[in-house]
Design a protein around this motif. Structure first.
Motif, PDB file in Angstrom:
ATOM      1  N   SER A  57       0.798  -1.263  -0.158  1.00  0.00           N
ATOM      2  CA  SER A  57       0.026   0.083   0.210  1.00  0.00           C
ATOM      3  C   SER A  57       0.744   1.296   0.058  1.00  0.00           C
ATOM      4  CB  SER A  57      -1.124   0.059   1.079  1.00  0.00           C
ATOM      5  OG  SER A  57      -0.495   0.013   2.174  1.00  0.00           O
ATOM      6  N   ILE A  58       1.996   1.108   0.926  1.00  0.00           N
ATOM      7  CA  ILE A  58       2.820   2.480   0.727  1.00  0.00           C
ATOM      8  C   ILE A  58       3.641   2.438  -0.530  1.00  0.00           C
ATOM      9  CG2 ILE A  58       5.028   3.413   2.012  1.00  0.00           C
ATOM     10  CD1 ILE A  58       2.474   3.386   3.610  1.00  0.00           C
ATOM     11  N   ALA A  59       4.144   1.504  -0.710  1.00  0.00           N
ATOM     12  CA  ALA A  59       4.898   1.393  -2.125  1.00  0.00           C
ATOM     13  C   ALA A  59       4.108   1.870  -3.405  1.00  0.00           C
ATOM     14  CB  ALA A  59       5.565   0.055  -2.422  1.00  0.00           C
ATOM     15  N   TYR A  60       2.967   1.329  -3.378  1.00  0.00           N
ATOM     16  CA  TYR A  60       2.256   1.646  -4.548  1.00  0.00           C
ATOM     17  C   TYR A  60       1.601   3.235  -4.546  1.00  0.00           C
ATOM     18  CZ  TYR A  60      -1.032   1.277  -8.892  1.00  0.00           C
ATOM     19  OH  TYR A  60      -1.363   1.327  -9.892  1.00  0.00           O
ATOM     20  N   ALA A  61       1.438   3.771  -3.555  1.00  0.00           N
ATOM     21  CA  ALA A  61       0.984   5.003  -3.103  1.00  0.00           C
ATOM     22  C   ALA A  61       2.135   6.142  -3.740  1.00  0.00           C
ATOM     23  CB  ALA A  61       0.721   5.250  -1.891  1.00  0.00           C
ATOM     24  N   VAL A  62       3.225   5.880  -3.255  1.00  0.00           N
ATOM     25  CA  VAL A  62       4.464   6.478  -3.428  1.00  0.00           C
ATOM     26  C   VAL A  62       4.654   6.279  -5.168  1.00  0.00           C
ATOM     27  CG1 VAL A  62       6.962   6.617  -3.311  1.00  0.00           C
ATOM     28  CG2 VAL A  62       5.325   6.269  -1.223  1.00  0.00           C
ATOM     29  N   TRP A  63       4.544   5.040  -5.567  1.00  0.00           N
ATOM     30  CA  TRP A  63       4.770   4.895  -6.890  1.00  0.00           C
ATOM     31  C   TRP A  63       3.792   5.564  -7.880  1.00  0.00           C
ATOM     32  CZ3 TRP A  63       7.288   0.974 -10.282  1.00  0.00           C
ATOM     33  CH2 TRP A  63       6.580   0.702 -11.453  1.00  0.00           C
ATOM     34  N   ALA A  64       2.712   5.494  -7.532  1.00  0.00           N
ATOM     35  CA  ALA A  64       1.576   6.332  -8.410  1.00  0.00           C
ATOM     36  C   ALA A  64       1.486   7.537  -8.142  1.00  0.00           C
ATOM     37  CB  ALA A  64       0.250   5.585  -7.788  1.00  0.00           C
ATOM     38  N   GLY A  65       1.854   8.220  -6.970  1.00  0.00           N
ATOM     39  CA  GLY A  65       1.539   9.547  -6.716  1.00  0.00           C
ATOM     40  C   GLY A  65       2.809  10.136  -7.593  1.00  0.00           C
ATOM     41  N   LEU A  66       3.908   9.676  -7.168  1.00  0.00           N
ATOM     42  CA  LEU A  66       5.120  10.377  -7.711  1.00  0.00           C
ATOM     43  C   LEU A  66       5.378  10.257  -9.273  1.00  0.00           C
ATOM     44  CD1 LEU A  66       8.011   9.757  -5.197  1.00  0.00           C
ATOM     45  CD2 LEU A  66       7.087  11.735  -5.668  1.00  0.00           C
ATOM     46  N   GLY A  67       4.778   9.209  -9.681  1.00  0.00           N
ATOM     47  CA  GLY A  67       4.653   8.809 -11.333  1.00  0.00           C
ATOM     48  C   GLY A  67       3.713   9.861 -11.986  1.00  0.00           C
ATOM     49  N   ILE A  68       2.595   9.977 -11.286  1.00  0.00           N
ATOM     50  CA  ILE A  68       1.717  10.897 -11.866  1.00  0.00           C
ATOM     51  C   ILE A  68       2.270  12.338 -11.768  1.00  0.00           C
ATOM     52  CG2 ILE A  68      -0.549  12.154 -11.488  1.00  0.00           C
ATOM     53  CD1 ILE A  68      -1.528   9.368 -10.452  1.00  0.00           C
ATOM     54  N   VAL A  69       2.610  12.811 -10.828  1.00  0.00           N
ATOM     55  CA  VAL A  69       3.343  14.088 -10.715  1.00  0.00           C
ATOM     56  C   VAL A  69       4.518  14.447 -11.649  1.00  0.00           C
ATOM     57  CG1 VAL A  69       4.530  15.803  -9.150  1.00  0.00           C
ATOM     58  CG2 VAL A  69       2.401  14.504  -8.339  1.00  0.00           C
ATOM     59  N   LEU A  70       5.289  13.345 -11.725  1.00  0.00           N
ATOM     60  CA  LEU A  70       6.504  13.588 -12.616  1.00  0.00           C
ATOM     61  C   LEU A  70       6.152  13.615 -14.005  1.00  0.00           C
ATOM     62  CD1 LEU A  70       9.145  11.638 -10.452  1.00  0.00           C
ATOM     63  CD2 LEU A  70       9.102  13.973 -10.921  1.00  0.00           C
ATOM     64  N   VAL A  71       5.286  12.558 -14.431  1.00  0.00           N
ATOM     65  CA  VAL A  71       4.770  12.556 -15.860  1.00  0.00           C
ATOM     66  C   VAL A  71       3.948  14.035 -16.299  1.00  0.00           C
ATOM     67  CG1 VAL A  71       3.231  11.371 -17.513  1.00  0.00           C
ATOM     68  CG2 VAL A  71       4.757  10.170 -15.941  1.00  0.00           C
ATOM     69  N   ALA A  72       3.110  14.578 -15.288  1.00  0.00           N
ATOM     70  CA  ALA A  72       2.777  15.606 -15.591  1.00  0.00           C
ATOM     71  C   ALA A  72       3.500  16.999 -15.926  1.00  0.00           C
ATOM     72  CB  ALA A  72       1.644  16.057 -14.574  1.00  0.00           C
ATOM     73  N   ILE A  73       4.513  16.756 -14.957  1.00  0.00           N
ATOM     74  CA  ILE A  73       5.486  17.848 -15.246  1.00  0.00           C
ATOM     75  C   ILE A  73       6.519  17.628 -16.332  1.00  0.00           C
ATOM     76  CG2 ILE A  73       7.737  18.876 -14.125  1.00  0.00           C
ATOM     77  CD1 ILE A  73       6.373  18.204 -11.406  1.00  0.00           C
ATOM     78  N   ILE A  74       6.660  16.759 -16.873  1.00  0.00           N
ATOM     79  CA  ILE A  74       7.450  16.160 -18.154  1.00  0.00           C
ATOM     80  C   ILE A  74       6.545  16.386 -19.212  1.00  0.00           C
ATOM     81  CG2 ILE A  74       8.368  14.451 -19.503  1.00  0.00           C
ATOM     82  CD1 ILE A  74       9.668  13.012 -17.023  1.00  0.00           C
ATOM     83  N   GLY A  75       5.285  16.211 -19.248  1.00  0.00           N
ATOM     84  CA  GLY A  75       4.571  16.296 -20.313  1.00  0.00           C
ATOM     85  C   GLY A  75       4.191  17.978 -20.532  1.00  0.00           C
TER      86      GLY A  75
END
Length: 110
Positions: A57-75
């Motif tokens: 639950s912790i790993a996936y929250a960090v994975w998904a949350g940071l992934g979404i933020v970073l991909v949005a910024i890269i886009g």
């Protein structure tokens, strides 16, 4: 600590792979397509190693949350995608949610 490093590198791999999806043009361009395949392979392998000691639950929250933020910024930076004030608010809420889960929640011990 080693497992958190695995998770961080897994997130970078996933972000690189997801960002390369646009450039692969539906897997019709070879080099971006290879970046996608290798990036996701590295990401999922390292995520599996991180899950040895980090609760899913912790790993996936960090994975998904940071992934979404970073991909949005890269886009926004690389692909000229527009982010309005609502997008930034949403990104802030995602970061806040991950922080609450990691720092305050007792549902998943770590």
């Amino acid at each position: 600590m080693k497992n958190w490093i695995f998770l961080a590198i897994a997130i970078v791999g996933e972000v690189v792979a997801t960002s390369a999806l646009k450039s692969s043009e539906g897997f019709t361009r070879i080099w971006p397509s290879l970046v996608v395949i290798v990036g996701y392979g590295v990401a999922f392998y390292l995520l599996s190693l991180a899950l040895r000691s980090i609760p899913v639950s912790i790993a996936y929250a960090v994975w998904a949350g940071l992934g979404i933020v970073l991909v949005a910024i890269i886009g926004w930076l690389l692909h000229g995608e527009r982010l309005d004030s609502w997008a930034f608010l949403g990104i802030g809420l995602i970061v806040s949610g991950v922080a609450v889960l990691n720092l305050l929640s007792k549902t998943a011990s770590h």
